[in-house]
Write a protein that holds these residues in place. Structure first.
Motif, short mmCIF file in Angstrom:
data_model
loop_
_atom_site.label_atom_id
_atom_site.label_comp_id
_atom_site.label_asym_id
_atom_site.label_seq_id
_atom_site.Cartn_x
_atom_site.Cartn_y
_atom_site.Cartn_z
N THR A 71 0.83 -1.21 0.00
CA THR A 71 0.00 0.00 0.00
C THR A 71 0.87 1.26 0.00
O THR A 71 0.37 2.35 -0.25
CB THR A 71 -0.92 0.05 1.23
N LEU A 72 2.16 1.07 0.31
CA LEU A 72 3.16 2.17 0.34
C LEU A 72 2.92 3.16 1.48
O LEU A 72 3.44 4.27 1.44
CB LEU A 72 3.20 2.91 -1.01
N ARG A 73 2.15 2.74 2.48
CA ARG A 73 1.95 3.64 3.63
C ARG A 73 3.26 3.95 4.33
O ARG A 73 3.40 5.02 4.94
CB ARG A 73 0.97 3.00 4.62
N PHE A 74 4.21 3.04 4.26
CA PHE A 74 5.49 3.27 4.95
C PHE A 74 6.23 4.48 4.40
O PHE A 74 7.02 5.11 5.09
CB PHE A 74 6.37 2.01 4.89
N LEU A 75 5.96 4.84 3.14
CA LEU A 75 6.62 6.02 2.56
C LEU A 75 6.17 7.30 3.24
O LEU A 75 6.96 8.25 3.38
CB LEU A 75 6.32 6.10 1.06
N ASP A 76 4.91 7.35 3.67
CA ASP A 76 4.39 8.56 4.31
C ASP A 76 5.08 8.82 5.64
O ASP A 76 5.15 9.97 6.10
CB ASP A 76 2.87 8.43 4.53
N ASP A 77 5.59 7.76 6.27
CA ASP A 77 6.28 7.90 7.56
C ASP A 77 7.80 7.92 7.41
O ASP A 77 8.52 7.91 8.42
CB ASP A 77 5.90 6.75 8.49
N ALA A 78 8.29 7.94 6.17
CA ALA A 78 9.73 7.84 5.91
C ALA A 78 10.30 6.63 6.64
O ALA A 78 11.42 6.67 7.18
CB ALA A 78 10.45 9.13 6.33
N ALA A 79 9.54 5.54 6.65
CA ALA A 79 9.96 4.31 7.33
C ALA A 79 10.77 3.43 6.37
O ALA A 79 10.73 3.61 5.15
CB ALA A 79 8.74 3.55 7.85
N ASN A 80 11.49 2.48 6.95
CA ASN A 80 12.36 1.60 6.17
C ASN A 80 11.81 0.17 6.17
O ASN A 80 10.97 -0.20 7.00
CB ASN A 80 13.77 1.60 6.75
N SER A 98 12.46 6.94 2.63
CA SER A 98 12.50 5.51 2.96
C SER A 98 13.61 4.76 2.24
O SER A 98 13.98 5.10 1.11
CB SER A 98 11.15 4.87 2.62
N THR A 99 14.10 3.72 2.91
CA THR A 99 15.11 2.83 2.33
C THR A 99 14.65 1.39 2.49
O THR A 99 14.16 1.00 3.55
CB THR A 99 16.47 3.02 3.04
N ILE A 100 14.77 0.63 1.42
CA ILE A 100 14.56 -0.82 1.49
C ILE A 100 15.92 -1.48 1.37
O ILE A 100 16.71 -1.13 0.48
CB ILE A 100 13.64 -1.33 0.35
N LEU A 101 16.20 -2.40 2.26
CA LEU A 101 17.50 -3.07 2.27
C LEU A 101 17.29 -4.57 2.28
O LEU A 101 16.47 -5.08 3.05
CB LEU A 101 18.28 -2.60 3.49
N THR A 102 17.99 -5.29 1.41
CA THR A 102 17.93 -6.75 1.43
C THR A 102 19.30 -7.28 1.87
O THR A 102 20.33 -6.78 1.44
CB THR A 102 17.57 -7.35 0.06
N THR A 103 19.27 -8.29 2.73
CA THR A 103 20.53 -8.83 3.24
C THR A 103 20.39 -10.30 3.62
O THR A 103 19.31 -10.75 4.00
CB THR A 103 21.01 -8.01 4.46
N ASN A 104 21.49 -11.02 3.51
CA ASN A 104 21.54 -12.40 3.97
C ASN A 104 22.18 -12.49 5.35
O ASN A 104 22.42 -13.58 5.86
CB ASN A 104 22.31 -13.28 2.98
N VAL A 105 22.49 -11.34 5.94
CA VAL A 105 23.14 -11.29 7.25
C VAL A 105 22.11 -10.96 8.32
O VAL A 105 21.43 -9.93 8.24
CB VAL A 105 24.26 -10.23 7.28
N GLY A 106 21.97 -11.84 9.31
CA GLY A 106 21.05 -11.56 10.41
C GLY A 106 21.45 -10.30 11.15
O GLY A 106 22.65 -9.98 11.26
N ILE A 107 20.48 -9.58 11.67
CA ILE A 107 20.75 -8.30 12.32
C ILE A 107 21.76 -8.44 13.45
O ILE A 107 22.63 -7.59 13.65
CB ILE A 107 19.43 -7.68 12.81
N ALA A 108 21.69 -9.54 14.18
CA ALA A 108 22.61 -9.76 15.30
C ALA A 108 24.05 -9.93 14.84
O ALA A 108 24.98 -9.78 15.64
CB ALA A 108 22.18 -10.98 16.10
N ASP A 109 24.26 -10.22 13.55
CA ASP A 109 25.60 -10.49 13.04
C ASP A 109 26.20 -9.32 12.26
O ASP A 109 27.26 -9.48 11.64
CB ASP A 109 25.57 -11.73 12.13
#
Length: 278
Positions: free
Chosen positions: A101-110, A203-214
């Motif tokens: 829905t792209l609502r995240f863009l209105d909040d400048a969310a990632n 907003s930024t979309i990020l794809t990663t194979n690294v878990g956040i804890a790592d």
């Protein structure tokens, strides 16, 4: 009252000339068709004008969308409709459809897509990016390695501020494949600077194979990794994906189709028997 054909012809030519002067070229091109339809269907003057201007607006929007998509550099034409949620049970369909829905863009969310290779992270990120472009906003797609390389080159050439403005500009920036390739020495710092420039603004979309804890170990700098995550996660949706690889599944389907076409049965799975060469 009889209409003067000469007068009508002159009026038609003047109308085409006016449309051309105003650079309403698509309206000028379709003028004759619209007038024919208006005459045959008995359209009012208002309805005919509405249709004529609607044609121009649609053509203008199509050109603008094409321009936004060229700028976006998306790796494929994928949309949310192309994603097979049934075949990828590791994806939260309701969550992804809410993001669409792209609502995240209105909040400048990632948005962070986290998971192993081949599970559809890039496809989903691209689909959201395309939806954003179709909604009229500017989008740019890059890999983490390319972003780092561009920033490094800009720093060497004295164009650092220009580079930062470029990456800060789009309403949505997609950074793909973070963690797949090692970043250059200043790559993590450059990535942090880009994210910091966009923080709470877009907003930024990020794809990663690294878990956040790592992240600290993956980037070799715990301080930069913590600062980056602090800004990314402040307003963010994290989509964890753990499921079968799209690419491997597609490869298996292709292999089975080729075997079937050649008159062979699919190869048996390991441990299920079959003839063996002596």
């Amino acid at each position: 009252m009889t209409t003067n054909p000469t007068s009508e012809a002159r009026r038609y030519q003047n109308l085409r000339a006016h449309l051309g002067y105003l650079k309403l070229n698509d309206a000028a091109e379709h003028l004759n068709t619209v007038l024919d339809v208006a005459r045959s269907d008995g359209l009012s003057l208002t309805a005919a004008l509405e249709r004529l201007l609607e044609i121009e607006v649609e053509a203008t929007e199509a050109r603008r969308l094409a321009s936004r998509l060229r700028f976006a550099c998306l790796p494929g034409p994928w949309t949310i409709a192309d994603f097979d949620f049934a075949a990828q049970p590791g994806v939260d369909e309701n969550l992804v459809r809410d993001l669409a829905t792209l609502r995240f863009l209105d909040d400048a969310a990632n948005v962070l897509f986290v998971g192993p290779p081949g599970v559809g992270k890039t496809m989903l990120a691209t689909a959201l990016a395309r939806g954003t472009a179709e909604a009229g906003a500017r989008v740019y797609f890059t890999t983490a390695a390319d972003l780092a390389a561009k920033c490094h080159k800009a720093a060497l050439e004295g164009r650092w501020n220009t580079c930062m403005r470029f990456f800060a500009g789009p309403r949505l920036l997609v950074i793909d494949e973070l963690g797949y390739l090692p970043l250059p020495g200043d790559g993590a710092s450059a990535l942090f600077q880009v994210i910091n420039q966009r923080y709470l603004k877009s907003s930024t979309i990020l794809t990663t194979n690294v878990g956040i804890a790592d992240w600290a170990g993956a980037f070799g700098d715990a301080t930069v990794a913590a600062a980056m995550l602090d800004r990314l996660l402040h307003r963010a949706t994290v989509v964890g994906i753990d499921g079968p690889s799209y690419r491997l599944r597609a490869h298996q389907r292709t292999s089975d189709t080729l075997r079937a076409a050649a008159g062979h049965r699919p190869a048996p799975a390991a441990g299920q028997g079959g003839s063996h060469a002596s």
